[in-house]
Design a protein around this motif. Structure first.
Motif, PDB file in Angstrom:
ATOM      1  N   THR A  31       0.855  -1.180   0.000  1.00  0.00           N
ATOM      2  CA  THR A  31       0.000   0.000   0.000  1.00  0.00           C
ATOM      3  C   THR A  31       0.896   1.238   0.000  1.00  0.00           C
ATOM      4  OG1 THR A  31      -1.706  -1.137   1.263  1.00  0.00           O
ATOM      5  CG2 THR A  31      -1.797   1.269   1.211  1.00  0.00           C
ATOM      6  N   ASN A  52      -3.455   6.299  -5.039  1.00  0.00           N
ATOM      7  CA  ASN A  52      -3.091   5.187  -4.166  1.00  0.00           C
ATOM      8  C   ASN A  52      -2.862   3.928  -4.977  1.00  0.00           C
ATOM      9  OD1 ASN A  52      -5.381   3.301  -4.182  1.00  0.00           O
ATOM     10  ND2 ASN A  52      -6.520   5.006  -3.306  1.00  0.00           N
TER      11      ASN A  52
ATOM     12  N   TRP B 100      -1.595   5.450   5.887  1.00  0.00           N
ATOM     13  CA  TRP B 100      -0.891   4.991   4.705  1.00  0.00           C
ATOM     14  C   TRP B 100      -0.208   6.120   3.943  1.00  0.00           C
ATOM     15  CZ3 TRP B 100      -0.257   0.207   5.424  1.00  0.00           C
ATOM     16  CH2 TRP B 100      -1.263  -0.570   5.991  1.00  0.00           C
TER      17      TRP B 100
END
Lengths: 119, 116
Positions: A31, A52, B100
């Protein structure tokens, strides 16, 4: 360590031409996030886009578009019908975890591509 | 809409002098960063602060110290400036509590520092 490569150091085009800026990255994370920043001659850094690792859809914003291909670890940026105001250094960057806690992040930048759009 | 404010914008120092670069953000961000930009090198992280009261080294911390004075302010100090520290310095901030690294960093306009 993660790495971002922008192989094109300088690109020069004539106004109204399309131009693609290449970005190839290396990471072991599953990720991650990729970014493009613009640095005009005035020197500030302007955020352009974030992508992403789970979303491989291409993105279009006006004359700008981005092509993310996980299979080739690339996140290329295309400017359609370039204009003189697009002249700038463009940086591709990859978000990388730092520290021991795993919750802090830094940006690993490529070395940048200087785009010059001539009238 | 000030965002991230850096002072000064330009500075010339002599080798061995000390100085502090100031950075303040008004976006209530927890994380703040100092980068340096050298020709052909992109930006490299010097130090970062994930929250008030904490600081950590980045890629190129040697010759620098930092202070996270409060949530808004993050200063970078050169104790004994060297010509190799001639660079453009950028401060950045981002929302914290990220899992993240998905938040873009907001950059100041930079400080151009020359050391003779």
């Amino acid at each position: 360590a993660q790495k971002v490569t922008q192989a094109q150091t300088e690109i020069s085009v004539v106004e109204k031409e399309d131009v693609t800026l290449d970005c190839v990255y290396e990471t072991r994370d599953t990720t991650y996030y990729l970014f493009w920043y613009k640095q005009p001659p005035s020197g500030e850094l302007v955020f352009l886009i974030r992508r992403n690792s789970f979303d491989e859809q291409n993105e279009i914003s006006g004359r700008y578009s981005w092509n993310f291909q996980k299979s080739t670890s690339s996140f290329n940026f295309t400017i359609t019908a370039s204009q003189v105001v697009d002249s700038a250094v463009y940086f591709c960057a990859l978000s990388e975890a730092v520290g021991s806690g795993g919750s802090n992040y830094k940006l690993t930048f490529g070395k940048g591509t200087l785009l010059t759009v001539n009238p | 809409n000030a965002g991230v404010t850096q002072t000064p914008k330009f500075q010339v120092l002599k080798t061995g002098q000390s100085m502090t670069l100031q950075c303040a953000q008004d976006m209530n961000h927890n994380s703040m960063y100092w980068y340096r930009q050298d020709p052909g090198m992109g930006l490299r992280l010097i130090y970062y602060s994930a929250s008030e009261g904490t600081t950590d080294k980045g890629e190129v911390p040697n010759g620098y110290n930092v202070s996270r004075l409060n949530k808004r302010e993050f200063s970078l100090r050169l104790e004994s400036a060297a010509p190799s520290q001639t660079s453009v310095y950028f401060c950045a901030s981002t929302e914290s509590e990220v899992r993240w690294g998905d938040q873009p960093q907001h950059f100041g306009d930079g400080t151009r520092l020359s050391i003779l």
